[in-house]
Design a protein around this motif. Structure first.
Motif, PDB file in Angstrom:
ATOM      1  N   ASN A   1      11.020  -1.362 -12.130  1.00 15.00           N
ATOM      2  CA  ASN A   1      11.873  -0.442 -12.865  1.00 15.00           C
ATOM      3  C   ASN A   1      11.562   1.014 -12.530  1.00 15.00           C
ATOM      4  O   ASN A   1      10.405   1.401 -12.377  1.00 15.00           O
ATOM      5  CB  ASN A   1      11.732  -0.674 -14.361  1.00 15.00           C
ATOM      6  N   SER A   2      12.625   1.832 -12.433  1.00 19.01           N
ATOM      7  CA  SER A   2      12.472   3.194 -11.943  1.00 19.01           C
ATOM      8  C   SER A   2      13.752   3.967 -12.226  1.00 19.01           C
ATOM      9  O   SER A   2      14.832   3.379 -12.339  1.00 19.01           O
ATOM     10  CB  SER A   2      12.197   3.157 -10.432  1.00 19.01           C
ATOM     11  N   ALA A   3      13.624   5.286 -12.338  1.00 25.05           N
ATOM     12  CA  ALA A   3      14.793   6.167 -12.452  1.00 25.05           C
ATOM     13  C   ALA A   3      14.412   7.536 -11.909  1.00 25.05           C
ATOM     14  O   ALA A   3      13.302   8.023 -12.140  1.00 25.05           O
ATOM     15  CB  ALA A   3      15.258   6.292 -13.901  1.00 25.05           C
ATOM     16  N   ALA A   4      15.329   8.164 -11.204  1.00 28.81           N
ATOM     17  CA  ALA A   4      15.056   9.498 -10.666  1.00 28.81           C
ATOM     18  C   ALA A   4      14.767  10.497 -11.782  1.00 28.81           C
ATOM     19  O   ALA A   4      13.833  11.281 -11.717  1.00 28.81           O
ATOM     20  CB  ALA A   4      16.233   9.972  -9.819  1.00 28.81           C
ATOM     21  N   LEU A   5      15.583  10.448 -12.836  1.00 31.70           N
ATOM     22  CA  LEU A   5      15.432  11.349 -13.974  1.00 31.70           C
ATOM     23  C   LEU A   5      15.436  10.519 -15.247  1.00 31.70           C
ATOM     24  O   LEU A   5      16.338   9.709 -15.468  1.00 31.70           O
ATOM     25  CB  LEU A   5      16.571  12.365 -14.010  1.00 31.70           C
TER      26      LEU A   5
ATOM     27  N   ARG B   1      19.635   6.794  -3.087  1.00 29.83           N
ATOM     28  CA  ARG B   1      18.706   5.710  -2.744  1.00 29.83           C
ATOM     29  C   ARG B   1      17.655   5.513  -3.810  1.00 29.83           C
ATOM     30  O   ARG B   1      16.466   5.396  -3.532  1.00 29.83           O
ATOM     31  CB  ARG B   1      18.097   5.961  -1.360  1.00 29.83           C
ATOM     32  N   CYS B   2      18.122   5.481  -5.052  1.00 28.45           N
ATOM     33  CA  CYS B   2      17.253   5.275  -6.210  1.00 28.45           C
ATOM     34  C   CYS B   2      17.469   3.862  -6.756  1.00 28.45           C
ATOM     35  O   CYS B   2      18.403   3.163  -6.374  1.00 28.45           O
ATOM     36  CB  CYS B   2      17.576   6.286  -7.309  1.00 28.45           C
ATOM     37  N   TRP B   3      16.610   3.476  -7.692  1.00 27.58           N
ATOM     38  CA  TRP B   3      16.864   2.251  -8.465  1.00 27.58           C
ATOM     39  C   TRP B   3      17.907   2.602  -9.527  1.00 27.58           C
ATOM     40  O   TRP B   3      19.079   2.321  -9.338  1.00 27.58           O
ATOM     41  CB  TRP B   3      15.561   1.714  -9.074  1.00 27.58           C
ATOM     42  N   ASP B   4      17.507   3.226 -10.618  1.00 28.98           N
ATOM     43  CA  ASP B   4      18.482   3.853 -11.505  1.00 28.98           C
ATOM     44  C   ASP B   4      18.540   5.337 -11.157  1.00 28.98           C
ATOM     45  O   ASP B   4      17.526   5.931 -10.768  1.00 28.98           O
ATOM     46  CB  ASP B   4      18.081   3.704 -12.971  1.00 28.98           C
ATOM     47  N   GLY B   5      19.713   5.926 -11.329  1.00 26.26           N
ATOM     48  CA  GLY B   5      19.837   7.351 -11.068  1.00 26.26           C
ATOM     49  C   GLY B   5      19.292   8.173 -12.227  1.00 26.26           C
ATOM     50  O   GLY B   5      18.236   8.783 -12.133  1.00 26.26           O
ATOM     51  N   ILE B   6      20.014   8.181 -13.347  1.00 24.77           N
ATOM     52  CA  ILE B   6      19.635   8.957 -14.526  1.00 24.77           C
ATOM     53  C   ILE B   6      19.589   8.007 -15.715  1.00 24.77           C
ATOM     54  O   ILE B   6      20.531   7.250 -15.948  1.00 24.77           O
ATOM     55  CB  ILE B   6      20.626  10.106 -14.772  1.00 24.77           C
ATOM     56  N   ARG B   7      18.478   8.052 -16.453  1.00 27.16           N
ATOM     57  CA  ARG B   7      18.312   7.153 -17.602  1.00 27.16           C
ATOM     58  C   ARG B   7      18.128   7.968 -18.869  1.00 27.16           C
ATOM     59  O   ARG B   7      17.287   8.871 -18.933  1.00 27.16           O
ATOM     60  CB  ARG B   7      17.104   6.243 -17.391  1.00 27.16           C
ATOM     61  N   PHE B   8      18.923   7.630 -19.884  1.00 29.54           N
ATOM     62  CA  PHE B   8      18.771   8.197 -21.218  1.00 29.54           C
ATOM     63  C   PHE B   8      18.172   7.115 -22.105  1.00 29.54           C
ATOM     64  O   PHE B   8      18.747   6.041 -22.266  1.00 29.54           O
ATOM     65  CB  PHE B   8      20.122   8.665 -21.766  1.00 29.54           C
ATOM     66  N   ALA B   9      17.009   7.414 -22.682  1.00 24.37           N
ATOM     67  CA  ALA B   9      16.281   6.411 -23.451  1.00 24.37           C
ATOM     68  C   ALA B   9      16.226   6.831 -24.922  1.00 24.37           C
ATOM     69  O   ALA B   9      17.065   7.589 -25.397  1.00 24.37           O
ATOM     70  CB  ALA B   9      14.900   6.203 -22.850  1.00 24.37           C
ATOM     71  N   GLU B  10      15.228   6.355 -25.635  1.00 19.51           N
ATOM     72  CA  GLU B  10      15.190   6.496 -27.087  1.00 19.51           C
ATOM     73  C   GLU B  10      15.281   7.954 -27.526  1.00 19.51           C
ATOM     74  O   GLU B  10      14.683   8.834 -26.940  1.00 19.51           O
ATOM     75  CB  GLU B  10      13.915   5.858 -27.668  1.00 19.51           C
ATOM     76  N   ARG B  11      16.111   8.174 -28.543  1.00 20.83           N
ATOM     77  CA  ARG B  11      16.302   9.484 -29.180  1.00 20.83           C
ATOM     78  C   ARG B  11      16.735  10.560 -28.188  1.00 20.83           C
ATOM     79  O   ARG B  11      16.261  11.687 -28.217  1.00 20.83           O
ATOM     80  CB  ARG B  11      15.029   9.894 -29.932  1.00 20.83           C
TER      81      ARG B  11
ATOM     82  N   ALA C   1       0.799  -1.223   0.000  1.00 24.98           N
ATOM     83  CA  ALA C   1       0.000   0.000   0.000  1.00 24.98           C
ATOM     84  C   ALA C   1       0.834   1.278   0.000  1.00 24.98           C
ATOM     85  O   ALA C   1       0.270   2.378   0.007  1.00 24.98           O
ATOM     86  CB  ALA C   1      -0.921   0.000   1.230  1.00 24.98           C
ATOM     87  N   LEU C   2       2.150   1.180   0.004  1.00 24.87           N
ATOM     88  CA  LEU C   2       2.977   2.380   0.023  1.00 24.87           C
ATOM     89  C   LEU C   2       2.873   3.129  -1.306  1.00 24.87           C
ATOM     90  O   LEU C   2       2.729   2.516  -2.369  1.00 24.87           O
ATOM     91  CB  LEU C   2       4.433   2.017   0.295  1.00 24.87           C
ATOM     92  N   PRO C   3       2.982   4.456  -1.277  1.00 26.37           N
ATOM     93  CA  PRO C   3       2.957   5.223  -2.530  1.00 26.37           C
ATOM     94  C   PRO C   3       4.231   4.984  -3.334  1.00 26.37           C
ATOM     95  O   PRO C   3       5.303   4.740  -2.766  1.00 26.37           O
ATOM     96  CB  PRO C   3       2.873   6.675  -2.052  1.00 26.37           C
ATOM     97  N   VAL C   4       4.109   5.043  -4.644  1.00 24.14           N
ATOM     98  CA  VAL C   4       5.278   4.925  -5.515  1.00 24.14           C
ATOM     99  C   VAL C   4       5.365   6.154  -6.415  1.00 24.14           C
ATOM    100  O   VAL C   4       4.358   6.794  -6.726  1.00 24.14           O
ATOM    101  CB  VAL C   4       5.246   3.638  -6.370  1.00 24.14           C
ATOM    102  N   ASN C   5       6.582   6.460  -6.806  1.00 22.39           N
ATOM    103  CA  ASN C   5       6.864   7.539  -7.754  1.00 22.39           C
ATOM    104  C   ASN C   5       8.092   7.100  -8.527  1.00 22.39           C
ATOM    105  O   ASN C   5       9.215   7.489  -8.212  1.00 22.39           O
ATOM    106  CB  ASN C   5       7.090   8.864  -7.024  1.00 22.39           C
ATOM    107  N   ARG C   6       7.877   6.254  -9.512  1.00 23.34           N
ATOM    108  CA  ARG C   6       8.990   5.561 -10.149  1.00 23.34           C
ATOM    109  C   ARG C   6       9.764   6.430 -11.127  1.00 23.34           C
ATOM    110  O   ARG C   6      10.939   6.167 -11.384  1.00 23.34           O
ATOM    111  CB  ARG C   6       8.459   4.290 -10.828  1.00 23.34           C
ATOM    112  N   TYR C   7       9.138   7.463 -11.647  1.00 17.87           N
ATOM    113  CA  TYR C   7       9.818   8.381 -12.564  1.00 17.87           C
ATOM    114  C   TYR C   7       9.422   9.814 -12.185  1.00 17.87           C
ATOM    115  O   TYR C   7       8.584  10.437 -12.842  1.00 17.87           O
ATOM    116  CB  TYR C   7       9.440   8.063 -14.019  1.00 17.87           C
ATOM    117  N   PRO C   8      10.013  10.358 -11.139  1.00 15.79           N
ATOM    118  CA  PRO C   8       9.557  11.660 -10.628  1.00 15.79           C
ATOM    119  C   PRO C   8       9.777  12.830 -11.575  1.00 15.79           C
ATOM    120  O   PRO C   8       9.022  13.800 -11.530  1.00 15.79           O
ATOM    121  CB  PRO C   8      10.350  11.834  -9.329  1.00 15.79           C
TER     122      PRO C   8
END
Length: 339
Positions: free
Chosen positions: A129-133, A151-161, A90-97
């Motif tokens: 799966n999650s990333a701060a940015l 205390r993140c899962w991934d710190g910074i993620r660069f994705a498509e394009r 029941a905890l809140p999540v914010n996986r990609y803030p």
């Protein structure tokens, strides 16, 4: 960019939006959008579990998040297990803030991300799966500067394009998976960053996706990466500072430190591929922090790396860490950290 330079730039460009935490963005929130080049978006205040989406800015916009704080949470319970995984509870999540979409040449400055990702549960049970940015969808040539995240899962993620990125002056610590995920195998530069206590440093591994980054180059300049052992598939261990595959971009590494923390580390094959992918190496250090001798199976780095072990390695890391912290007073701190 130092504070004085940023304020000088701010005086030359209009402010697009000054949004308090109560305003809405993507996922129930109104996206921030730009109407002209040189636009600025200002984020400030405590956003907590609200996701912010910055999107569709014209090229060259600046996002000032130096006075903004976000909460990163990937697990719906505080101790995920094989019986009750990270999607149960029941905890809140914010996986990609904070998500940046379709903002070419954007310059993000600052942002403080405090994570609630469990650090003691097993990696495979904590893998929601999650990333701060997250930077994606046409945000080419982005500059990400002065981010503080822990205390993140991934710190910074660069994705498509999102190719051509520049990550500079960022401090990431206690990262449960990748400090930087670049599994889309994009070209980019990681400059003058501190990644302190991560399970994996920089990921350049497309896994089962059919991607080919062999024509791309990732530069790692003046960056400190210290690994930390976490529980993963029943072992206390960590991965390699760079998770490379046969299709990863080539690497140019200069003036950087890779510190290995666990004699039980995994990723020897990844480390071997990292060295094979390195086309330039100069003025670097590989620190073996344990007192145990380096395992004979550990792939040693190419020329351009000096190797230190044991107490000498730990003393060198402590000195380099303190120098980085002292030199980056403008990077945000948490209330329990010394200025």
């Amino acid at each position: 960019m130092d504070r004085r330079s940023f304020l000088s730039l701010a005086g030359m460009s209009p402010v697009l939006a000054l949004l308090p935490p109560s305003s809405k963005a993507e996922g129930g929130q109104a996206p921030l959008q730009s109407g002209g080049s040189g636009t600025q978006v200002v984020l400030r205040g405590e956003y907590g579990y609200e996701q912010r989406s910055v999107r569709d800015l014209q090229a060259g916009a600046t996002v000032d998040a130096r006075n903004a704080s976000f909460t990163v949470a990937n697990s719906r319970n505080s101790d995920p297990s094989a019986i009750m995984g990270c999607d149960a509870g029941a905890l809140p999540v914010n996986r990609y803030p904070l998500v940046i979409r379709n903002c070419p040449n954007v310059h993000l400055v600052g942002g403080r991300f405090n994570g609630e990702v469990p650090l003691t549960s097993d990696w495979q049970d904590t893998y929601c799966n999650s990333a701060a940015l997250l930077v994606r969808d046409g945000s080419t040539n982005a500059t990400i500067e002065g981010v503080r995240a822990r205390r993140c899962w991934d710190g910074i993620r660069f994705a498509e394009r999102a190719d051509g990125f520049l990550l500079k002056g960022c401090w990431l610590s206690e990262i449960r998976d990748d400090a930087v995920e670049n599994d889309h195998l994009l070209s980019g530069t990681i400059d003058d960053c501190l990644f302190d206590g991560c399970f994996s440093g920089i990921s350049l591994d497309p896994a089962s996706n059919e991607r080919d980054g062999t024509q791309e180059i990732v530069r790692i300049d003046g960056t400190l990466i210290r690994m930390h052992a976490y529980l993963a598939k029943g072992d206390i261990t960590h991965q390699a500072p760079v998770k490379a595959s046969d299709v990863s971009p080539s690497l140019r590494i200069a003036g950087s430190i890779f510190a290995l923390a666990s004699a039980n580390m995994r990723g020897f094959r990844r480390l071997e591929r990292t060295w094979k992918k390195t086309i330039e190496s100069r003025d670097n250090l590989l620190l073996w922090l344990p007192d145990e001798p380096i395992p004979s199976a550990l792939p040693l780095p190419p020329s351009g790396f000096r190797v230190l072990t044991g107490s000498d390695a730990r003393a060198h890391w402590d000195k380099a860490y303190l120098q980085w912290i002292t030199a980056h007073q403008d990077v945000a701190r948490f209330s329990d950290e010394a200025l």
